[in-house]
Design a protein around this motif. Sequence first.
Motif, PDB file in Angstrom:
ATOM      1  N   ALA A   1       0.835  -1.199   0.000  1.00  0.00           N
ATOM      2  CA  ALA A   1       0.000   0.000   0.000  1.00  0.00           C
ATOM      3  C   ALA A   1       0.872   1.252   0.000  1.00  0.00           C
ATOM      4  O   ALA A   1       0.626   2.206  -0.745  1.00  0.00           O
ATOM      5  CB  ALA A   1      -0.915  -0.006   1.222  1.00  0.00           C
ATOM      6  N   LEU A   2       1.926   1.223   0.807  1.00  0.00           N
ATOM      7  CA  LEU A   2       2.803   2.385   0.882  1.00  0.00           C
ATOM      8  C   LEU A   2       3.571   2.574  -0.418  1.00  0.00           C
ATOM      9  O   LEU A   2       3.723   3.695  -0.917  1.00  0.00           O
ATOM     10  CB  LEU A   2       3.767   2.235   2.063  1.00  0.00           C
ATOM     11  CG  LEU A   2       4.731   3.386   2.293  1.00  0.00           C
ATOM     12  CD1 LEU A   2       3.985   4.715   2.324  1.00  0.00           C
ATOM     13  CD2 LEU A   2       5.503   3.178   3.579  1.00  0.00           C
ATOM     14  N   ALA A   3       4.021   1.478  -0.984  1.00  0.00           N
ATOM     15  CA  ALA A   3       4.746   1.556  -2.257  1.00  0.00           C
ATOM     16  C   ALA A   3       3.851   2.177  -3.327  1.00  0.00           C
ATOM     17  O   ALA A   3       4.282   3.036  -4.093  1.00  0.00           O
ATOM     18  CB  ALA A   3       5.227   0.171  -2.684  1.00  0.00           C
ATOM     19  N   ALA A   4       2.592   1.743  -3.338  1.00  0.00           N
ATOM     20  CA  ALA A   4       1.644   2.281  -4.315  1.00  0.00           C
ATOM     21  C   ALA A   4       1.420   3.769  -4.076  1.00  0.00           C
ATOM     22  O   ALA A   4       1.431   4.578  -5.004  1.00  0.00           O
ATOM     23  CB  ALA A   4       0.313   1.533  -4.207  1.00  0.00           C
ATOM     24  N   LYS A   5       1.286   4.124  -2.812  1.00  0.00           N
ATOM     25  CA  LYS A   5       1.059   5.518  -2.447  1.00  0.00           C
ATOM     26  C   LYS A   5       2.225   6.389  -2.912  1.00  0.00           C
ATOM     27  O   LYS A   5       2.052   7.543  -3.295  1.00  0.00           O
ATOM     28  CB  LYS A   5       0.900   5.607  -0.934  1.00  0.00           C
ATOM     29  CG  LYS A   5       0.552   6.993  -0.423  1.00  0.00           C
ATOM     30  CD  LYS A   5       0.348   6.942   1.092  1.00  0.00           C
ATOM     31  CE  LYS A   5       0.248   8.357   1.679  1.00  0.00           C
ATOM     32  NZ  LYS A   5       0.205   8.303   3.158  1.00  0.00           N
ATOM     33  N   ARG A   6       3.403   5.838  -2.864  1.00  0.00           N
ATOM     34  CA  ARG A   6       4.588   6.590  -3.285  1.00  0.00           C
ATOM     35  C   ARG A   6       4.804   6.539  -4.791  1.00  0.00           C
ATOM     36  O   ARG A   6       5.760   7.110  -5.309  1.00  0.00           O
ATOM     37  CB  ARG A   6       5.830   6.045  -2.599  1.00  0.00           C
ATOM     38  CG  ARG A   6       5.848   6.278  -1.112  1.00  0.00           C
ATOM     39  CD  ARG A   6       7.216   6.032  -0.556  1.00  0.00           C
ATOM     40  NE  ARG A   6       7.276   6.353   0.866  1.00  0.00           N
ATOM     41  CZ  ARG A   6       8.363   6.205   1.602  1.00  0.00           C
ATOM     42  NH1 ARG A   6       9.460   5.738   1.045  1.00  0.00           N
ATOM     43  NH2 ARG A   6       8.362   6.519   2.869  1.00  0.00           N
ATOM     44  N   GLY A   7       3.957   5.775  -5.455  1.00  0.00           N
ATOM     45  CA  GLY A   7       4.069   5.714  -6.910  1.00  0.00           C
ATOM     46  C   GLY A   7       5.155   4.802  -7.413  1.00  0.00           C
ATOM     47  O   GLY A   7       5.635   4.938  -8.533  1.00  0.00           O
ATOM     48  N   TYR A   8       5.576   3.848  -6.592  1.00  0.00           N
ATOM     49  CA  TYR A   8       6.592   2.886  -7.031  1.00  0.00           C
ATOM     50  C   TYR A   8       5.947   1.859  -7.942  1.00  0.00           C
ATOM     51  O   TYR A   8       5.185   1.010  -7.478  1.00  0.00           O
ATOM     52  CB  TYR A   8       7.191   2.136  -5.849  1.00  0.00           C
ATOM     53  CG  TYR A   8       7.956   2.987  -4.861  1.00  0.00           C
ATOM     54  CD1 TYR A   8       8.383   4.273  -5.177  1.00  0.00           C
ATOM     55  CD2 TYR A   8       8.271   2.479  -3.604  1.00  0.00           C
ATOM     56  CE1 TYR A   8       9.095   5.030  -4.258  1.00  0.00           C
ATOM     57  CE2 TYR A   8       8.972   3.234  -2.677  1.00  0.00           C
ATOM     58  CZ  TYR A   8       9.380   4.513  -3.016  1.00  0.00           C
ATOM     59  OH  TYR A   8      10.077   5.250  -2.105  1.00  0.00           O
ATOM     60  N   HIS A   9       6.239   1.925  -9.224  1.00  0.00           N
ATOM     61  CA  HIS A   9       5.725   0.883 -10.093  1.00  0.00           C
ATOM     62  C   HIS A   9       6.712  -0.256 -10.190  1.00  0.00           C
ATOM     63  O   HIS A   9       6.380  -1.375 -10.523  1.00  0.00           O
ATOM     64  CB  HIS A   9       5.395   1.447 -11.469  1.00  0.00           C
ATOM     65  CG  HIS A   9       4.222   2.366 -11.432  1.00  0.00           C
ATOM     66  ND1 HIS A   9       4.331   3.729 -11.492  1.00  0.00           N
ATOM     67  CD2 HIS A   9       2.902   2.107 -11.276  1.00  0.00           C
ATOM     68  CE1 HIS A   9       3.134   4.270 -11.400  1.00  0.00           C
ATOM     69  NE2 HIS A   9       2.253   3.321 -11.261  1.00  0.00           N
ATOM     70  N   GLU A  10       7.947   0.082  -9.899  1.00  0.00           N
ATOM     71  CA  GLU A  10       8.996  -0.928  -9.880  1.00  0.00           C
ATOM     72  C   GLU A  10       9.792  -0.764  -8.602  1.00  0.00           C
ATOM     73  O   GLU A  10      10.026   0.343  -8.161  1.00  0.00           O
ATOM     74  CB  GLU A  10       9.950  -0.725 -11.064  1.00  0.00           C
ATOM     75  CG  GLU A  10       9.626  -1.538 -12.273  1.00  0.00           C
ATOM     76  CD  GLU A  10      10.566  -1.172 -13.405  1.00  0.00           C
ATOM     77  OE1 GLU A  10      10.813  -2.011 -14.256  1.00  0.00           O
ATOM     78  OE2 GLU A  10      11.057  -0.030 -13.426  1.00  0.00           O
ATOM     79  N   LEU A  11      10.193  -1.876  -8.028  1.00  0.00           N
ATOM     80  CA  LEU A  11      11.001  -1.802  -6.823  1.00  0.00           C
ATOM     81  C   LEU A  11      12.465  -2.023  -7.185  1.00  0.00           C
ATOM     82  O   LEU A  11      12.788  -2.827  -8.062  1.00  0.00           O
ATOM     83  CB  LEU A  11      10.548  -2.870  -5.822  1.00  0.00           C
ATOM     84  CG  LEU A  11       9.129  -2.713  -5.282  1.00  0.00           C
ATOM     85  CD1 LEU A  11       8.768  -3.899  -4.402  1.00  0.00           C
ATOM     86  CD2 LEU A  11       9.004  -1.417  -4.500  1.00  0.00           C
ATOM     87  N   TYR A  12      13.315  -1.302  -6.503  1.00  0.00           N
ATOM     88  CA  TYR A  12      14.757  -1.476  -6.681  1.00  0.00           C
ATOM     89  C   TYR A  12      15.305  -2.127  -5.424  1.00  0.00           C
ATOM     90  O   TYR A  12      15.032  -1.682  -4.313  1.00  0.00           O
ATOM     91  CB  TYR A  12      15.428  -0.118  -6.914  1.00  0.00           C
ATOM     92  CG  TYR A  12      16.925  -0.115  -6.798  1.00  0.00           C
ATOM     93  CD1 TYR A  12      17.718  -0.722  -7.774  1.00  0.00           C
ATOM     94  CD2 TYR A  12      17.570   0.492  -5.725  1.00  0.00           C
ATOM     95  CE1 TYR A  12      19.094  -0.721  -7.676  1.00  0.00           C
ATOM     96  CE2 TYR A  12      18.956   0.506  -5.622  1.00  0.00           C
ATOM     97  CZ  TYR A  12      19.715  -0.106  -6.593  1.00  0.00           C
ATOM     98  OH  TYR A  12      21.078  -0.103  -6.488  1.00  0.00           O
ATOM     99  N   ALA A  13      16.040  -3.206  -5.576  1.00  0.00           N
ATOM    100  CA  ALA A  13      16.593  -3.923  -4.431  1.00  0.00           C
ATOM    101  C   ALA A  13      18.101  -3.981  -4.537  1.00  0.00           C
ATOM    102  O   ALA A  13      18.649  -4.286  -5.602  1.00  0.00           O
ATOM    103  CB  ALA A  13      16.016  -5.333  -4.362  1.00  0.00           C
ATOM    104  N   LEU A  14      18.776  -3.692  -3.437  1.00  0.00           N
ATOM    105  CA  LEU A  14      20.240  -3.691  -3.415  1.00  0.00           C
ATOM    106  C   LEU A  14      20.739  -4.620  -2.317  1.00  0.00           C
ATOM    107  O   LEU A  14      20.243  -4.587  -1.196  1.00  0.00           O
ATOM    108  CB  LEU A  14      20.741  -2.262  -3.158  1.00  0.00           C
ATOM    109  CG  LEU A  14      22.243  -2.055  -3.075  1.00  0.00           C
ATOM    110  CD1 LEU A  14      22.896  -2.327  -4.430  1.00  0.00           C
ATOM    111  CD2 LEU A  14      22.559  -0.636  -2.610  1.00  0.00           C
ATOM    112  N   ARG A  15      21.718  -5.451  -2.679  1.00  0.00           N
ATOM    113  CA  ARG A  15      22.319  -6.325  -1.673  1.00  0.00           C
ATOM    114  C   ARG A  15      23.029  -5.460  -0.643  1.00  0.00           C
ATOM    115  O   ARG A  15      23.977  -4.750  -0.978  1.00  0.00           O
ATOM    116  CB  ARG A  15      23.318  -7.265  -2.335  1.00  0.00           C
ATOM    117  CG  ARG A  15      22.672  -8.327  -3.205  1.00  0.00           C
ATOM    118  CD  ARG A  15      23.729  -9.020  -4.016  1.00  0.00           C
ATOM    119  NE  ARG A  15      23.240 -10.269  -4.600  1.00  0.00           N
ATOM    120  CZ  ARG A  15      23.970 -11.015  -5.420  1.00  0.00           C
ATOM    121  NH1 ARG A  15      25.182 -10.651  -5.756  1.00  0.00           N
ATOM    122  NH2 ARG A  15      23.481 -12.136  -5.922  1.00  0.00           N
ATOM    123  N   ALA A  16      22.570  -5.537   0.607  1.00  0.00           N
ATOM    124  CA  ALA A  16      23.145  -4.690   1.653  1.00  0.00           C
ATOM    125  C   ALA A  16      24.631  -4.989   1.812  1.00  0.00           C
ATOM    126  O   ALA A  16      25.076  -6.118   1.632  1.00  0.00           O
ATOM    127  CB  ALA A  16      22.412  -4.922   2.969  1.00  0.00           C
TER     128      ALA A  16
END
Lengths: 155, 155
Positions: free
Chosen positions: B26-41
């Motif tokens: 829900a939060l991702a949608a609210k922020r307009g994230y259509h794609e998520l970016y993931a980075l290996r910590a």
Amino acid sequence: MDRFLSSAVNRIDAKGRVSVPGAFRALAAKRGYHELYALRALEEPALDVGGMDLLERYERQLEQANPFLRTADDMSAYVHGEGTFLKLDADGRITMSDFIREHTGITSEVGFLGRGQFFQIWEPERMRQHLADVRARLTTLRQAAAQARPSGASE
Amino acid sequence: MDRFLSSAVNRIDAKGRVSVPGAFRALAAKRGYHELYALRALEEPALDVGGMDLLERYERQLEQANPFLRTADDMSAYVHGEGTFLKLDADGRITMSDFIREHTGITSEVGFLGRGQFFQIWEPERMRQHLADVRARLTTLRQAAAQARPSGASE
DNA sequence: TCTTGTCCCATGCTATCCCATGAACGCAAT
DNA sequence: ATTGCGTTCATGGGATAGCATGGGACAAGA
């Protein structure tokens, strides 16, 4: 999705072909790269792959690395001597030539490494090692920064 | 609710998919994230997940790094090579690729950990351990502070 | 003639789309 | 409070499209 991201390892078949990862192919097509241009990276056993815009980037690197190579002629000779075209076949594969194998040490598998505006081709084991080294250097940097700024403040 | 908060563990199905917790979606949608970016910590077996702004923030730092030093190159290799896109399917699930499993040790379940401006993906047992460690460190810190300030003031 | 590189097709695996189920939760009327 | 209804969410599965890989056939060059 408009950047070369992530990494993958694909195997070379009996005829010397490798599939370029689908995501990379899709992006190359989106950018209108009808031909891929590959340059031997200056300080790594890898190839930088991208469109013609790579040439500019490479020239800039050369200027930094060797100020004496400054004439357009020298530059041109170097850039073109160290570069090659990679033809994508109908199935999205490229052929690994000796030109590539010599510089990278690639034998049976190919590592693809996204670099944002371009991507790299590595021998997989070397690629893993390279990433581990990068990680170690960045970790050191971060810890040094944390020392300089003791309280746990994250920017 | 404008931050990634709390944690959850979801199971991976036979096809390698996991539901992203509803609150995070829900939060991702609210922020307009259509794609998520993931980075290996860098220093944890986890992935930092956010929107494109997370990647762009790193890239801005990259541009400011001195190109004569190896750091700029290292950062690009890390941010692009160790990062990936996560596609949310129509049901709010993501696929756990080998790229993710290798770094995190994830096999059959996924732990999601809210971190405010982003969230993390962990192997559940490691996540629990990590949270316990963090808690222990905080307790130690607080006791040290109490020593320095004898009167039993708490909040 | 023998190799080398292309073109085309086949196969198995993975990712993705779409729909179904059941549990948990909230809301409201009884 | 209890009951009942509707919604959201996590999970499962069928069907399909895309992708990595393998191999046959053909043409060009040595």
